[in-house]
Design a protein around this motif. Structure first.
Motif, PDB file in Angstrom:
ATOM      1  N   GLN A 197       0.743  -1.328  -0.567  1.00 46.10           N
ATOM      2  CA  GLN A 197       0.005  -0.170   0.084  1.00 46.10           C
ATOM      3  C   GLN A 197       1.086   0.917  -0.119  1.00 46.10           C
ATOM      4  OE1 GLN A 197      -3.177  -0.366   2.983  1.00 46.10           O
ATOM      5  NE2 GLN A 197      -3.660   2.135   3.326  1.00 46.10           N
ATOM      6  N   ASP A 198       0.530   2.417  -0.586  1.00 47.98           N
ATOM      7  CA  ASP A 198       1.058   3.494  -0.916  1.00 47.98           C
ATOM      8  C   ASP A 198       0.749   4.499  -0.083  1.00 47.98           C
ATOM      9  OD1 ASP A 198       2.520   3.105  -3.405  1.00 47.98           O
ATOM     10  OD2 ASP A 198       0.950   3.633  -4.421  1.00 47.98           O
ATOM     11  N   ILE A 199       1.616   5.184   1.405  1.00 52.85           N
ATOM     12  CA  ILE A 199       1.257   5.614   2.633  1.00 52.85           C
ATOM     13  C   ILE A 199       2.146   7.211   2.337  1.00 52.85           C
ATOM     14  CG2 ILE A 199       0.598   3.519   3.971  1.00 52.85           C
ATOM     15  CD1 ILE A 199       3.725   4.463   4.784  1.00 52.85           C
ATOM     16  N   SER A 200       1.315   8.328   3.135  1.00 53.22           N
ATOM     17  CA  SER A 200       1.665   9.593   2.828  1.00 53.22           C
ATOM     18  C   SER A 200       2.313   9.959   4.426  1.00 53.22           C
ATOM     19  CB  SER A 200       1.368  10.387   2.918  1.00 53.22           C
ATOM     20  OG  SER A 200       0.984  10.089   1.421  1.00 53.22           O
ATOM     21  N   ILE A 201       3.428   9.897   5.165  1.00 51.96           N
ATOM     22  CA  ILE A 201       3.539  10.173   6.218  1.00 51.96           C
ATOM     23  C   ILE A 201       4.001  11.925   6.482  1.00 51.96           C
ATOM     24  CG2 ILE A 201       5.519  10.207   8.247  1.00 51.96           C
ATOM     25  CD1 ILE A 201       4.483   7.991   8.032  1.00 51.96           C
ATOM     26  N   ILE A 202       3.233  12.398   7.401  1.00 57.78           N
ATOM     27  CA  ILE A 202       3.162  13.911   7.701  1.00 57.78           C
ATOM     28  C   ILE A 202       3.837  14.132   9.074  1.00 57.78           C
ATOM     29  CG2 ILE A 202       1.580  16.264   7.816  1.00 57.78           C
ATOM     30  CD1 ILE A 202      -0.950  14.818   6.318  1.00 57.78           C
ATOM     31  N   ALA A 203       4.371  15.440   9.132  1.00 59.96           N
ATOM     32  CA  ALA A 203       5.433  15.786  10.196  1.00 59.96           C
ATOM     33  C   ALA A 203       4.552  15.287  12.012  1.00 59.96           C
ATOM     34  CB  ALA A 203       6.213  17.636   9.596  1.00 59.96           C
ATOM     35  N   ASP A 204       4.918  15.156  12.375  1.00 56.02           N
ATOM     36  CA  ASP A 204       4.780  15.324  13.506  1.00 56.02           C
ATOM     37  C   ASP A 204       2.690  15.632  13.568  1.00 56.02           C
ATOM     38  OD1 ASP A 204       5.272  16.558  16.426  1.00 56.02           O
ATOM     39  OD2 ASP A 204       4.309  18.725  16.209  1.00 56.02           O
ATOM     40  N   SER A 205       3.080  13.497  13.238  1.00 55.92           N
ATOM     41  CA  SER A 205       1.874  12.946  13.292  1.00 55.92           C
ATOM     42  C   SER A 205       0.772  11.510  12.867  1.00 55.92           C
ATOM     43  CB  SER A 205       0.783  13.660  12.271  1.00 55.92           C
ATOM     44  OG  SER A 205       1.028  12.922  10.871  1.00 55.92           O
ATOM     45  N   THR A 206       0.832  10.664  13.620  1.00 56.42           N
ATOM     46  CA  THR A 206       0.660   9.717  13.359  1.00 56.42           C
ATOM     47  C   THR A 206      -0.540   9.045  12.597  1.00 56.42           C
ATOM     48  OG1 THR A 206       1.277   9.948  15.892  1.00 56.42           O
ATOM     49  CG2 THR A 206       0.530   7.112  14.182  1.00 56.42           C
ATOM     50  N   LEU A 207       0.082   8.140  11.231  1.00 61.17           N
ATOM     51  CA  LEU A 207      -1.130   8.074  10.519  1.00 61.17           C
ATOM     52  C   LEU A 207      -0.943   6.170  10.934  1.00 61.17           C
ATOM     53  CD1 LEU A 207      -1.865   7.623   7.544  1.00 61.17           C
ATOM     54  CD2 LEU A 207       0.271   6.606   6.774  1.00 61.17           C
ATOM     55  N   THR A 208      -2.358   5.800  11.688  1.00 63.52           N
ATOM     56  CA  THR A 208      -2.609   5.485  11.399  1.00 63.52           C
ATOM     57  C   THR A 208      -3.320   4.218  10.414  1.00 63.52           C
ATOM     58  OG1 THR A 208      -3.603   5.962  14.283  1.00 63.52           O
ATOM     59  CG2 THR A 208      -4.617   3.662  13.584  1.00 63.52           C
ATOM     60  N   LEU A 209      -2.932   2.662  10.368  1.00 65.74           N
ATOM     61  CA  LEU A 209      -3.211   1.940   9.111  1.00 65.74           C
ATOM     62  C   LEU A 209      -3.070   0.987  10.064  1.00 65.74           C
ATOM     63  CD1 LEU A 209      -2.849   1.971   6.415  1.00 65.74           C
ATOM     64  CD2 LEU A 209      -1.234   0.984   6.507  1.00 65.74           C
ATOM     65  N   ASP A 210      -4.081   0.332   9.993  1.00 67.57           N
ATOM     66  CA  ASP A 210      -4.946  -0.948   9.778  1.00 67.57           C
ATOM     67  C   ASP A 210      -4.989  -1.726   9.276  1.00 67.57           C
ATOM     68  OD1 ASP A 210      -5.202  -0.348  12.860  1.00 67.57           O
ATOM     69  OD2 ASP A 210      -7.284  -0.457  12.581  1.00 67.57           O
ATOM     70  N   VAL A 211      -4.312  -3.123   8.811  1.00 65.18           N
ATOM     71  CA  VAL A 211      -3.790  -3.929   7.658  1.00 65.18           C
ATOM     72  C   VAL A 211      -4.786  -5.205   8.412  1.00 65.18           C
ATOM     73  CG1 VAL A 211      -3.221  -5.395   6.264  1.00 65.18           C
ATOM     74  CG2 VAL A 211      -2.295  -3.127   6.732  1.00 65.18           C
ATOM     75  N   GLU A 212      -5.844  -5.737   7.522  1.00 64.43           N
ATOM     76  CA  GLU A 212      -6.778  -6.678   7.554  1.00 64.43           C
ATOM     77  C   GLU A 212      -6.506  -7.905   5.897  1.00 64.43           C
ATOM     78  OE1 GLU A 212      -9.713  -9.847   8.731  1.00 64.43           O
ATOM     79  OE2 GLU A 212      -9.045  -7.283   9.349  1.00 64.43           O
ATOM     80  N   MET A 213      -5.525  -8.817   6.442  1.00 62.31           N
ATOM     81  CA  MET A 213      -4.644 -10.225   5.594  1.00 62.31           C
ATOM     82  C   MET A 213      -5.574 -11.008   4.805  1.00 62.31           C
ATOM     83  SD  MET A 213      -1.379  -8.205   5.882  1.00 62.31           S
ATOM     84  CE  MET A 213      -0.487  -9.558   5.561  1.00 62.31           C
ATOM     85  N   LYS A 214      -5.376 -11.614   4.087  1.00 59.36           N
ATOM     86  CA  LYS A 214      -5.551 -12.802   3.339  1.00 59.36           C
ATOM     87  C   LYS A 214      -5.622 -14.199   3.717  1.00 59.36           C
ATOM     88  CE  LYS A 214      -8.976  -9.718  -0.113  1.00 59.36           C
ATOM     89  NZ  LYS A 214      -9.075  -9.387  -1.073  1.00 59.36           N
ATOM     90  N   GLU A 215      -5.701 -15.070   3.668  1.00 61.13           N
ATOM     91  CA  GLU A 215      -4.997 -16.287   3.705  1.00 61.13           C
ATOM     92  C   GLU A 215      -4.481 -16.445   2.601  1.00 61.13           C
ATOM     93  OE1 GLU A 215      -5.700 -19.254   6.717  1.00 61.13           O
ATOM     94  OE2 GLU A 215      -7.025 -18.402   6.681  1.00 61.13           O
TER      95      GLU A 215
END
Length: 750
Positions: free
Chosen positions: A80-98
């Protein structure tokens, strides 16, 4: 000055820190936390693993755009592509497939309906193209050699035709299906297998042991069901092309196109090898020269309420020859220079249609036409076969515990050749053989407890020569949890007589086939016990699949190679035959990018015959007691993969002549391969490697290669032992070490 520099450094550090952010979240699957899942930010050094609750945290990431990768043993990699922003927390929950090749793989072969592999009461082995791509081959016949307990057997050292053995049983006992249809049978059992291109394969399902209660005649030793790609989910474009240092060239390509109510997949396979080699110095080609093209087109139609409908067609044209090195087509059919030349042309049609009614009623249709134009030395063999097949079945749920399958089938085989097999009783008139085979079957899958399932089935077939044939079946599954599964099954199998399957060895020109009596249909009774263990551990995941099998055969059709070196005498066995053994597959998948799998099969296949002079026990030809496979795969950073694959085979009994100087049993040997693959994000793969890494070549092959027409075989001075030219002594390919290289590309969207 020093104080000023220190102040500037501190200010710079605070500035950099202010431009950093944090990535955090939870990894789960089906609302279950995943421990030890690896989260990696690609092209950086940031990497961590999830804890007991599936949570992870990556602090101090510089502001910017990234791609993350989440991996876990037994699950599909999440990117997955993400963007990190200064002085903040990116919360990313991932649902994996078997992973689809795990226990949640959907299979159909064991019960003729789509169920999870874990839920199937019949053990089914599933192999995807990714498995076969670890040792690329130009056709299905060679590819299945990597499967434990499944062995492609070359039956002729010159024409290189063969069949597929399961647990030591001859190829006549293996039923090859394409999308559940008996496309490969009888004549094409020998010549049709090499024409199945890998490009059309979505996955392959293997059931070991009799399955006649569902699939009828020929399913005595096991079933290999080739499931073709669905045009809906297939790539828009794919190509896989490779060549070897022996100048063998193979191309698999496919393209998808669609309309408002359909999607279609068009594929082509092309194989060419035209460089005769005689490395063993016997004057004959080591490998058959081949020129083959196979076209495949499948249509999936969009219907209301997601009802199924598909239509597929395939055409195969092949020209192959092997023989003395100075042979060419001018000598085809002559008795001066020996060659075996085979022209094959084949059409196949497969259709599936779900009736537009409330109940789930499926109709399946198939037709194939196979023409063979061959010369074995000066002996011609011209044959044509047509097989039509129709099947309708009703898949009905009866409450929450019963699932009923009720159906009827009809197979019609038309076969004609230029041998006595299709001659009239007086031997002067040609009478093509026609074999109608109607049948009905019923199956009830009863989930009588939460963790236990019982499957009972019965099939009735009627053959005009053999009368009524009954095939019952019983299977039981106990699965206390997803980690442990126990299966026990009992079944019967049958095979109606097919003369061509029995007499192929005679067509090489070395032996005459003799049918000693009116052959009766073969019957088998089989019991299997299967245990699957799945063990999650700190290092990764361990899978163990162990099966014990026992089959008892009556009326077994046997070929006597020993009574007369110039003949093969066929008759029903005056006794019984046994196939028994144990097979185990193990797989270790580590948290690191390492995967190791290995399999071993011990089998004891023999027959007990009352030959009039006493009881005689004889080991089955080409049935090694020990065999197995191995795979070691490691993925380095940058998606660089190294695969070591191979099979090993123990001694097997071989067809020898009286006073033969060649040993009756083959030696232990292994065929090992190594491959290096570089994968790119664009979908492109480049691979190269070495086949037959240890350069194993059989020591003996042809006998009296200098006199293939036996013109001086009767001379007691030059041939005191009475040897005759014979091509059947074979236990491994004559092709030694060779390099290969290729490219593979899949495009899923524009």
């Amino acid at each position: 000055m020093k104080q000023l520099i220190t102040l500037l450094l501190i200010s710079f550090s605070f500035s950099v820190y202010a431009q950093q952010g944090t990535l955090a979240g939870r990894i789960s699957s089906a609302d279950k936390a995943l421990k030890n899942a690896t989260v990696t930010i690609k092209k950086t050094s940031f990497k961590t693993q999830s804890n007991q609750e599936g949570e992870y945290n990556l602090p101090a990431i510089a502001q910017g755009n990234y791609e993350i990768s989440v991996t876990a043993v037994g699950y599909v990699t999440h990117r997955q592509d993400i963007s990190i922003i200064a002085d903040s927390t990116l919360t990313l929950d991932v649902e994996m497939k078997e992973k689809s090749d795990d226990l949640n793989e959907v299979v159909v072969t064991g019960t003729m309906k789509a169920v999870r592999k874990l839920d199937s009461p019949v053990p089914v082995e599933v192999y995807t193209p990714a498995f076969f791509q670890k040792n690329p081959t130009p056709n299905l016949f060679e590819a299945v050699g990597l499967i434990n307990g499944v062995r492609p057997q070359l039956n002729c050292n010159i024409c290189n035709t063969g069949d597929i053995h399961i647990n030591g049983l001859e190829g006549a006992y293996t039923m090859i299906l394409i999308d559940g249809m008996p496309i490969i049978s009888s004549l094409s059992t020998v010549y049709g297998l090499s024409g199945i291109p890998n490009s059309l394969v979505d996955h392959i399902e293997v059931v070991k042991g009799p399955a006649s209660s569902l699939y009828g005649s020929e399913a005595m030793g096991g079933v290999i069901n080739v499931i073709t790609k669905n045009a809906v989910t297939a790539p828009l474009f794919s190509v896989d092309a490779f060549g070897t240092s022996w100048q063998e060239y193979n191309v698999d390509a496919s393209v998808k196109f669609s309309g408002k109510k359909f999607q279609s997949l068009l594929g082509v396979n092309y194989f060419n090898y035209q460089q005769p080699k005689d490395n063993n110095g016997d004057g004959f080609t080591d490998v058959t020269l081949q020129h083959r093209i196979s076209l495949f087109n499948k249509w999936n139609f969009k219907r209301k309420e997601k009802r199924e409908a598909s239509l597929a067609a395939r055409f195969v044209n092949e020209d192959r020859w092997g023989g003395q090195m100075n042979w060419n087509k001018d000598y085809r059919g002559s008795d001066s220079i020996y060659g075996e030349s085979i022209y094959t042309r084949r059409w196949e049609l497969i259709g599936l249609y779900q009736l537009p009614v409330k109940e789930k009623i499926m109709v399946q249709l198939s037709y194939n036409w196979h023409h063979q134009n061959s010369y074995y030395g000066f002996n011609p063999f011209i044959a044509t076969q047509q097989v039509g097949f129709a099947q309708m079945y009703w898949d009905k749920e009866l409450g929450k515990k019963h699932n009923l399958l009720l159906g009827g089938t009809y197979r019609y085989t038309w076969y004609d050749d230029n041998t006595p097999a299709t001659a009239s009783a007086n031997g002067f008139n040609n009478m093509p053989a026609t074999t109608p085979l109607p049948g009905i079957f019923i199956q009830d899958e009863w989930k009588f407890a939460e963790k236990q399932t019982l499957l009972a089935g019965y099939r009735y077939d009627y053959d005009r020569n053999h009368g009524s044939i009954h095939s019952p079946r019983l299977a039981y599954k106990f699965s206390p949890n997803q980690m442990n599964t126990l299966r026990a099954s009992f079944g019967t199998g049958f095979r109606v007589v097919n003369l061509f399957t029995e007499d192929h060895a005679a067509l090489t020109g070395a032996r005459q086939v003799v049918i000693a009596e009116e052959l009766k249909p073969e019957r088998s009774f089989n019991g299997n016990l299967n245990y699957v263990l799945k063990v999650p551990a700190g290092f990764g995941l361990l899978n163990v699949d162990m099966t014990g099998f026992y089959s008892y055969f009556t009326n077994k059709i046997t070929g006597d190679f020993d009574q007369d070196p110039d003949k093969i005498i066929y008759a029903n066995l005056n006794g019984h035959a046994i196939s028994r053994g144990i097979a185990m597959n193990t797989e270790l998948t580590f948290n690191s990018p390492l995967r190791i799998s290995a399999g071993v099969t011990w089998s004891d296949v023999y027959q007990v015959d009352d030959n009039g002079a006493g009881i005689e026990k004889t080991a089955q030809l080409h049935a090694p007691k020990w065999s197995g496979n191995y795979l070691v795969s490691y993925t380095f950073p940058g998606d660089f993969v190294v695969d070591l694959t191979g099979v090993y085979t123990g001694p097997m009994r071989l067809p020898i002549q009286p006073k033969d100087f060649r040993p009756e049993y083959s030696p232990w040997f292994t065929l090992a391969n190594i491959q290096f693959t570089k994968k790119f994000d664009s979908g492109l793969e480049i691979y190269a490697g070495v086949k037959n890494l240890l350069n194993f070549i059989p020591k003996y092959a042809l006998i009296r290669a200098f006199d293939p027409f036996d013109k001086t075989a009767a001379d007691p001075v030059s041939n005191p032992n009475g040897y005759t030219f014979d091509t059947e002594y074979n236990y491994a390919p004559l092709q030694g070490i060779r390099g290969f290289a290729g490219i593979r590309y899949n495009l899923f969207k524009y």
